[in-house]
Design a protein around this motif. Structure first.
Motif, PDB file in Angstrom:
ATOM      1  N   LEU A  57       0.850  -1.189   0.000  1.00 22.56           N
ATOM      2  CA  LEU A  57       0.000   0.000   0.000  1.00 22.56           C
ATOM      3  C   LEU A  57       0.887   1.241   0.000  1.00 22.56           C
ATOM      4  N   SER A  72      -4.730   6.430  -2.260  1.00 29.40           N
ATOM      5  CA  SER A  72      -4.280   5.150  -1.707  1.00 29.40           C
ATOM      6  C   SER A  72      -4.061   4.197  -2.869  1.00 29.40           C
ATOM      7  N   LYS A 123      -9.107   7.653  -4.577  1.00 25.72           N
ATOM      8  CA  LYS A 123      -9.201   8.893  -3.831  1.00 25.72           C
ATOM      9  C   LYS A 123     -10.674   9.253  -3.882  1.00 25.72           C
ATOM     10  N   ASP A 157      -3.088   0.533  -3.975  1.00 24.16           N
ATOM     11  CA  ASP A 157      -3.052  -0.840  -3.479  1.00 24.16           C
ATOM     12  C   ASP A 157      -2.390  -1.730  -4.533  1.00 24.16           C
ATOM     13  N   GLN A 215       0.448   5.440   0.077  1.00 27.62           N
ATOM     14  CA  GLN A 215      -0.461   6.558   0.298  1.00 27.62           C
ATOM     15  C   GLN A 215       0.291   7.852   0.008  1.00 27.62           C
TER      16      GLN A 215
END
Length: 214
Positions: free
Chosen positions: A158, A165, A187, A167, A160
């Protein structure tokens, strides 16, 4: 001016539904993990000639679109081609530091200062292409501070950054350094889902990084 008709929305929603987040192992970035990531970033920092092929899905929480994607990066120049599987229609977004060109739209080609604003204006898509250029390689973008978590494979799980974010669901560990195969960024309410089917590194498909052809 939407490029994809409503009949594509159903197929798009099925694609996005298949991307519902699974439970993932998240390891905090200790000195060892961060050191390995920094080594990956150094190896890939100069890689700016590549082509990926895969699937792209985009949603703003209400409307969505998807298609087959071919993304070619040649230094600061890029070509971003999306082909809709249902209609067979496609659009081509290309450009560089001097501006962006969107072709395949009703009414003729559209010009803009940058790819992100042009895509948003024409399609209503919120796609952070500047950051995604780094994220798709598994790198932190030059967009300010970033937080990283890692999976059991010691690769980023992950990321950020800049309110997004990112993944990482799957990596191609047969390459050295490994490259992402599934990158899901969100987002709220925006979501971008990218599944990479093949990577070609270097101009003309020459393998500058990694091993073998994918």
């Amino acid at each position: 001016m939407k490029i994809f008709p409503r009949l594509l929305a159903a197929a798009s929603l099925l694609l996005l539904a298949a991307c519902v987040p699974r439970t993932a192992v998240r390891l905090q970035g200790d000195a060892g993990l961060l050191g390995e990531q920094q080594a990956r970033e150094r190896l890939l920092a100069g890689v700016d000639h590549w082509t990926l092929q895969g699937r792209l899905g985009v949603s703003d929480g209400k409307n969505s679109g998807s298609g087959d994607l071919t993304w070619t990066q040649d230094g600061d120049r890029y070509e971003f081609v999306v082909r809709a599987p249902v209609t067979g229609k496609s659009f081509r977004l290309s450009g560089g530091a001097q501006g962006a060109l969107l072709e395949g739209m009703d009414g003729g080609p559209l010009h803009g200062d940058d790819a992100e604003s042009l895509m948003h204006k024409a399609l209503g898509w919120e796609v952070p292409l500047r950051e995604l250029r780094a994220w798709v390689l598994g790198l932190r973008a030059d967009a300010g501070p970033a937080e990283l978590s890692f999976g059991n494979d010691r690769l980023p799980s992950l990321l950020q950054q800049d309110g997004w974010s990112v993944d990482y669901r799957e990596w191609d560990a047969t390459r050295q350094p490994p490259l992402p195969k599934k990158v899901y960024a969100q987002k709220p309410p925006y979501k971008v889902r990218l599944s990479v089917e093949s990577w070609q590194m270097g101009k003309g498909g020459e393998q500058g990084v990694g091993n073998g052809e994918h």
